[in-house]
Motif scaffolding. Structure first.
Motif, PDB file in Angstrom:
ATOM      1  N   ALA A  60       7.814 102.937  55.933  1.00  0.00           N
ATOM      2  CA  ALA A  60       7.924 104.229  55.407  1.00  0.00           C
ATOM      3  C   ALA A  60       7.314 105.187  56.683  1.00  0.00           C
ATOM      4  CB  ALA A  60       6.930 104.447  54.300  1.00  0.00           C
ATOM      5  N   GLU A  61       6.399 104.663  57.392  1.00  0.00           N
ATOM      6  CA  GLU A  61       6.128 105.489  58.403  1.00  0.00           C
ATOM      7  C   GLU A  61       6.692 105.438  59.659  1.00  0.00           C
ATOM      8  OE1 GLU A  61       2.077 105.302  61.669  1.00  0.00           O
ATOM      9  OE2 GLU A  61       2.268 103.901  60.129  1.00  0.00           O
ATOM     10  N   LEU A  62       7.732 104.551  59.845  1.00  0.00           N
ATOM     11  CA  LEU A  62       8.675 104.560  60.791  1.00  0.00           C
ATOM     12  C   LEU A  62       9.747 105.402  60.448  1.00  0.00           C
ATOM     13  CD1 LEU A  62      10.171 103.100  63.200  1.00  0.00           C
ATOM     14  CD2 LEU A  62      11.053 101.492  61.833  1.00  0.00           C
ATOM     15  N   ARG A  63      10.110 105.429  59.139  1.00  0.00           N
ATOM     16  CA  ARG A  63      11.097 106.355  58.528  1.00  0.00           C
ATOM     17  C   ARG A  63      10.873 107.759  58.881  1.00  0.00           C
ATOM     18  NH1 ARG A  63      15.080 105.153  53.821  1.00  0.00           N
ATOM     19  NH2 ARG A  63      16.416 106.992  53.764  1.00  0.00           N
ATOM     20  N   SER A  64       9.504 108.084  58.429  1.00  0.00           N
ATOM     21  CA  SER A  64       9.182 109.336  58.655  1.00  0.00           C
ATOM     22  C   SER A  64       9.245 110.025  59.895  1.00  0.00           C
ATOM     23  CB  SER A  64       7.574 109.533  57.971  1.00  0.00           C
ATOM     24  OG  SER A  64       7.103 110.907  58.110  1.00  0.00           O
ATOM     25  N   LEU A  65       8.520 109.049  60.914  1.00  0.00           N
ATOM     26  CA  LEU A  65       8.703 109.673  62.236  1.00  0.00           C
ATOM     27  C   LEU A  65      10.210 109.767  62.856  1.00  0.00           C
ATOM     28  CD1 LEU A  65       7.200 110.079  65.113  1.00  0.00           C
ATOM     29  CD2 LEU A  65       7.113 107.707  65.371  1.00  0.00           C
ATOM     30  N   LEU A  66      10.950 108.989  62.468  1.00  0.00           N
ATOM     31  CA  LEU A  66      12.241 109.057  62.996  1.00  0.00           C
ATOM     32  C   LEU A  66      13.246 110.068  62.497  1.00  0.00           C
ATOM     33  CD1 LEU A  66      13.224 105.329  63.171  1.00  0.00           C
ATOM     34  CD2 LEU A  66      12.709 106.733  65.253  1.00  0.00           C
ATOM     35  N   SER A  67      13.034 110.420  61.202  1.00  0.00           N
ATOM     36  CA  SER A  67      13.773 111.360  60.347  1.00  0.00           C
ATOM     37  C   SER A  67      13.622 112.577  61.167  1.00  0.00           C
ATOM     38  CB  SER A  67      13.264 111.536  59.096  1.00  0.00           C
ATOM     39  OG  SER A  67      12.004 111.693  58.656  1.00  0.00           O
ATOM     40  N   ASN A  68      12.411 113.153  62.000  1.00  0.00           N
ATOM     41  CA  ASN A  68      12.457 114.310  62.439  1.00  0.00           C
ATOM     42  C   ASN A  68      12.634 114.271  63.892  1.00  0.00           C
ATOM     43  OD1 ASN A  68      10.785 115.472  60.130  1.00  0.00           O
ATOM     44  ND2 ASN A  68       8.933 114.187  60.933  1.00  0.00           N
ATOM     45  N   HIS A  69      13.236 113.283  64.381  1.00  0.00           N
ATOM     46  CA  HIS A  69      13.826 113.259  65.823  1.00  0.00           C
ATOM     47  C   HIS A  69      15.348 113.784  65.858  1.00  0.00           C
ATOM     48  CE1 HIS A  69      14.995 111.707  69.816  1.00  0.00           C
ATOM     49  NE2 HIS A  69      13.596 111.599  70.022  1.00  0.00           N
ATOM     50  N   ASN A  70      15.488 114.744  67.031  1.00  0.00           N
ATOM     51  CA  ASN A  70      16.835 115.413  67.104  1.00  0.00           C
ATOM     52  C   ASN A  70      17.804 114.482  67.248  1.00  0.00           C
ATOM     53  OD1 ASN A  70      16.187 114.906  69.597  1.00  0.00           O
ATOM     54  ND2 ASN A  70      15.896 117.070  70.279  1.00  0.00           N
ATOM     55  N   ALA A  71      17.817 113.246  67.757  1.00  0.00           N
ATOM     56  CA  ALA A  71      18.887 112.278  68.032  1.00  0.00           C
ATOM     57  C   ALA A  71      19.306 111.662  66.882  1.00  0.00           C
ATOM     58  CB  ALA A  71      18.483 111.373  68.763  1.00  0.00           C
ATOM     59  N   VAL A  72      18.642 111.566  65.561  1.00  0.00           N
ATOM     60  CA  VAL A  72      18.888 110.888  64.378  1.00  0.00           C
ATOM     61  C   VAL A  72      19.544 111.742  63.393  1.00  0.00           C
ATOM     62  CG1 VAL A  72      17.958 109.638  62.449  1.00  0.00           C
ATOM     63  CG2 VAL A  72      16.835 109.616  64.653  1.00  0.00           C
ATOM     64  N   GLU A  73      20.743 111.177  62.850  1.00  0.00           N
ATOM     65  CA  GLU A  73      21.597 111.986  61.929  1.00  0.00           C
ATOM     66  C   GLU A  73      21.160 111.558  60.513  1.00  0.00           C
ATOM     67  OE1 GLU A  73      26.486 112.887  61.048  1.00  0.00           O
ATOM     68  OE2 GLU A  73      25.710 111.152  62.171  1.00  0.00           O
ATOM     69  N   LYS A  74      21.009 110.513  60.195  1.00  0.00           N
ATOM     70  CA  LYS A  74      20.624 109.737  59.038  1.00  0.00           C
ATOM     71  C   LYS A  74      19.982 108.512  59.150  1.00  0.00           C
ATOM     72  CE  LYS A  74      24.850 107.879  57.578  1.00  0.00           C
ATOM     73  NZ  LYS A  74      25.952 107.964  56.433  1.00  0.00           N
ATOM     74  N   ILE A  75      19.202 108.106  57.867  1.00  0.00           N
ATOM     75  CA  ILE A  75      18.625 106.847  57.883  1.00  0.00           C
ATOM     76  C   ILE A  75      18.722 106.342  56.651  1.00  0.00           C
ATOM     77  CG2 ILE A  75      16.233 105.744  58.034  1.00  0.00           C
ATOM     78  CD1 ILE A  75      15.492 107.865  59.679  1.00  0.00           C
ATOM     79  N   GLU A  76      19.182 104.983  56.596  1.00  0.00           N
ATOM     80  CA  GLU A  76      19.401 104.366  55.027  1.00  0.00           C
ATOM     81  C   GLU A  76      18.599 102.993  55.288  1.00  0.00           C
ATOM     82  OE1 GLU A  76      23.485 103.553  54.975  1.00  0.00           O
ATOM     83  OE2 GLU A  76      23.917 105.718  54.570  1.00  0.00           O
TER      84      GLU A  76
END
Length: 298
Positions: free
Chosen positions: A231-247
């Motif tokens: 959950a913490e990993l997802r929260s951090l990555l979701s704000n990165h400008n290289a990331v389009e989506k996370i499943e």
């Protein structure tokens, strides 16, 4: 690079069925091209038109930069667009010698081409004793007798068992390595991905893509990631400008990218934010995934 074949806005209508719709692409010397599409997508019709066995409704095509008419150009083409058709009571060698007689080719080519397709040791065997894969290999040898500049194959592995499929693939790669340009039609994604350098994707007669296979599957890819606290990993990555989506699936995060981001950079970034990964794999989309994405959008 020399243009072997250029197709411009090719159309074919069979009554109310529009089998080929404004198809345009070029075949450059020295590459392996695949026309990829499900059954009924217009692959065989397109091949039939350029081989002058199917009349086009409209559009144009020209061989070898337009330096010769179709009749003379086809003397530099080898093609298999139907099931191998040889005399069952004649040997492999005799069948190829008959083709030589028809085409005015010296018999020296027979053993040379049997060796290319791995049938030299079976040159004295009758055609009726051959497996389906061997029959297809003999057909390829026949198409190579005139040392064509381009070899055209329509569904070359259709109906073959896994061993036969692999043998045909290896032969195609070998022929290509000798400098022969190849154009093959197939509904098998795996075949195109493993053999071809370029691909034309057809669906219901329409061209959806034309370019390199690498270009079709070239995207920023995605990461498989896992940490103690996803959950913490997802929260951090979701704000990165290289990331389009996370499943998330089976305890792993699938992180899809919209711009380049290397594995080492991801690891460093997460470590700087006090997240240690238990699992990190970077993957590319397969040709199958790209094909399905392309056709599902139509």
């Amino acid at each position: 690079m020399e243009t072997i074949l250029k197709i411009d806005n090719l159309n074919k209508e069979f009554g109310k069925v529009h089998a080929v719709k404004n198809v345009s692409f070029e075949i450059k010397k020295g590459n392996v091209y695949g026309i990829l599409g499900p059954n009924g997508s217009g692959k065989s019709t397109t091949l039939g038109i350029i081989l002058n066995v199917v009349n086009r409704t409209s559009g144009n095509y020209q061989w070898f930069d337009g330096q010769m008419d179709t009749h003379h150009a086809l003397k530099k083409v080898g093609a298999i667009i139907e099931r191998p058709n040889f005399y069952p009571y004649m040997t492999a060698e005799e069948n190829l010698q008959l083709v030589c007689n028809i085409k005015g080719i010296h018999y020296d080519k027979v053993e040379e081409k049997l060796a290319v397709v791995g049938l030299l040791e079976r040159k004295g065997s009758k055609f009726r004793t051959f497996s389906l894969g061997m029959k297809q290999r003999l057909a390829i040898a026949s198409a190579l007798l005139n040392d064509p500049e381009i070899l055209i194959l329509d569904e070359p592995t259709n109906g073959l068992d896994p061993q036969g499929i692999r043998q045909i693939r290896d032969i195609i790669k070998h022929i290509a390595s000798l400098g022969t340009t190849i154009l093959l039609a197939s509904h098998l994604l795996d075949e195109v991905e493993k053999v071809c350098s370029h691909v034309v994707v057809l669906r219901k007669g329409e061209m959806l893509y034309s370019g390199t296979v690498d270009g079709m599957i070239a995207n920023e890819g995605f990461f498989e990631l896992q940490a103690d606290n996803n959950a913490e990993l997802r929260s951090l990555l979701s704000n990165h400008n290289a990331v389009e989506k996370i499943e998330e699936e089976d305890g792993k995060l699938f992180v899809y990218l919209k711009s380049p981001w290397e594995a080492a950079e991801v690891n460093r970034y997460l470590f700087q934010h006090n997240i240690c990964l238990n699992h990190l794999v970077k993957r590319k989309h397969s040709l199958e995934e790209q094909f399905l994405q392309l056709t599902n959008h139509q």
